[in-house]
Design a protein around this motif. Sequence first.
Motif, short mmCIF file in Angstrom:
data_model
loop_
_atom_site.label_atom_id
_atom_site.label_comp_id
_atom_site.label_asym_id
_atom_site.label_seq_id
_atom_site.Cartn_x
_atom_site.Cartn_y
_atom_site.Cartn_z
N UNK A 61 0.81 -1.21 0.00
CA UNK A 61 0.00 0.00 0.00
C UNK A 61 0.85 1.27 0.00
N UNK A 62 2.08 1.15 0.49
CA UNK A 62 2.93 2.35 0.64
C UNK A 62 3.84 2.60 -0.55
N UNK A 63 3.93 1.62 -1.46
CA UNK A 63 4.93 1.72 -2.52
C UNK A 63 4.30 2.29 -3.79
N UNK A 64 4.73 3.50 -4.23
CA UNK A 64 4.19 4.08 -5.46
C UNK A 64 4.70 3.31 -6.68
N UNK A 65 3.87 3.31 -7.73
CA UNK A 65 4.19 2.57 -8.94
C UNK A 65 5.56 2.95 -9.51
N UNK A 66 5.85 4.28 -9.53
CA UNK A 66 7.05 4.77 -10.24
C UNK A 66 8.35 4.26 -9.65
N UNK A 67 8.40 4.06 -8.33
CA UNK A 67 9.68 3.65 -7.73
C UNK A 67 9.59 2.23 -7.18
N UNK A 70 13.08 -0.18 -7.74
CA UNK A 70 14.19 -0.03 -6.78
C UNK A 70 13.82 -0.49 -5.37
N UNK A 71 12.59 -0.23 -4.95
CA UNK A 71 12.18 -0.66 -3.60
C UNK A 71 12.19 -2.19 -3.52
N UNK A 74 15.76 -3.50 -3.45
CA UNK A 74 16.35 -3.25 -2.13
C UNK A 74 15.92 -4.32 -1.14
N UNK A 78 18.42 -7.15 0.39
CA UNK A 78 18.64 -7.20 1.83
C UNK A 78 18.32 -8.60 2.36
N UNK A 81 21.01 -11.11 1.38
CA UNK A 81 22.21 -10.92 2.18
C UNK A 81 22.02 -11.50 3.58
N UNK A 82 20.82 -11.33 4.15
CA UNK A 82 20.54 -11.90 5.48
C UNK A 82 20.63 -13.42 5.44
N UNK A 85 24.27 -14.38 5.24
CA UNK A 85 24.97 -14.26 6.53
C UNK A 85 24.53 -15.35 7.50
N UNK A 86 23.22 -15.62 7.54
CA UNK A 86 22.70 -16.62 8.47
C UNK A 86 23.25 -18.01 8.15
#
Lengths: 223, 207
Positions: A61-67, A70-71, A74, A78, A81-82, A85-86
Motif C-alpha cells: 500500500x505504501x509503494x508508489x508505482x514509479x519507484x 528499486x524498492x 532493495x 537485503x 544478504x541476510x 549471513x545466516x
Amino acid sequence: MSTFSEISRNGLWKQNAILAQVLGLCPTLAVTTTLTNAVSLGLATALVMALSSGGVSALRAFIPFEIRIPVFILIIAALVTMVDLAFNAWLHELYVILGIFIPLIVTNCIVLARVEAFAAKNPVWHSTWDGFMMGIGLTGVLAVLGAAREFVGQGTVFEGIEMIVPGAHAIRILPEDYSFLIGVLPPGAFILLGVLIAVRNWLDTRAAARARRQPTQPQLAAA
Amino acid sequence: MTLLELREKIGYHALLLGAVALAASVTLAGVDGKTRSGIAAAEQRDLQQSLAQVLPEGFADNDLLKDKVNLKRADGSAVAVFRARLKGEAKGAVFQMSARGYADEVVVLIGVDVGGRILGVRVLKHKETPGLGDKIEIAKGNWIRSFEGRSLGDPTAARFGVKKDGGVFDQFAGATITPRAVVKAVREGLQFFVANQPAIFAVPGKE
C-alpha cells in the motif's frame, strides 16, 4: 478450488518458473551440475521468494508505482544478504557448498517477477505461499536437470550429499572413469532444458486435447 | 490527504526510497552483528582443520593458530604465517596465497617445510565453475596433491606451470584458467617463503 491450491498448481506446473515462464536461466544452467547443488539452491531460492513476496505484499500500500522496482530490489537484496549471513554463521557446512550460489539469488529474475506480478497486488499470506510454491516448482525442475546432468556427465547421483547429510554417500551408477563432458558443460544444460520444456508442452497439449474430447462423451452416453 | 494522493508526490518517493534503504541497512547491520561471531568462529574452525590437512600427522606439536607472525609481501599485502614446531624446533610454516581465477580470487593454503619443500596445498576459497574448475578441491579430486614434494627449482621455473603452458601440472578439460591460477599462487607462495625464510623464523614463538 481454494486460492491456495490454485496458487500451488500455478507454481508447480501451470506457470512453472522455468518450464512455462522460462525465467532465471542463468542460475538454472550454472548450478545444475549435480543434484545436491541444484536442490540446495532451489530450496534457498524458495525461502528468499517466500520472504520477499510476503515482505513486499505487506508494504504494497505504501509503494508508489514509479519507484516500485528499486524498492523491490532493495528488499530482495537485503533478504538475500541476510540469508547469506545466516547460512554462513549457523549452517556453515552447507554454506561452504552453497556460498557461491546464494548471492546469485538476487540476480534470479523469477524472484523480482513474482514480487512484481503477484505480491504487489495480493494479500500477504497468498503472496508468501505464491513465492514459496514458485520456488518449489523451480526446485523440482532444478532437481530433474541436476540429476540428469550429473548422471549423463559423470555417472553418479547425489554427489556431495555427504556435505549436507553426514554419512550419506553418492551413488555411482556408471563406472569410475566414465565422464561425458557435455552433461557437465552449459550446452548440455540447454539441450536437457529444451527436452524438459518439450515434454511439458507435449503433456499439456495431450491434456488439452483430452479435455476437448471429454464433454462429447456424456452426450453419447445419453443418446 | 489520503495515502493514494500522498503516494503521487515526488517528495514521498524520495523519502520512501530513503526510508526503505535505511531500514534495509539497519536490518543488515543488525544481522551482521548477530552473525559476526558465529562466522568468525566457523572460519577459525575451518582454518584449524585446513592447517591440519596441509601438514603430515605428527609433524608439529604446537598450536599453530597461536604461533603466528604477520609479514608483508613486496606489493604491500599482508601474509599471516603460522609456524609449525616440534619440541620447540622450527619445522615448517603454513600460509595463505591467492591468485585471480576464472571468477574472483582463488585462495590456497600452503604448508612448507624448512627446506622449502611443499608438504601440502589445499584450496580454502574459490568461486570457480562448479563441475569444471572446482576439481581443485580435495573433495572433488586429487589434483591438488600433485604439488606435494615440489619446491622452487623442482620443477624448474620454466616448467612450473600447467601443461598447456609447457609446465608439468595437469589442467582440466574445459578449465585451464583455474589450475593456472592455483599453480601461480603456489609458485608465488614458494618464492615468498624462500625470500622471507629468515624473517619467518626470526621471531621466537609465543608458547
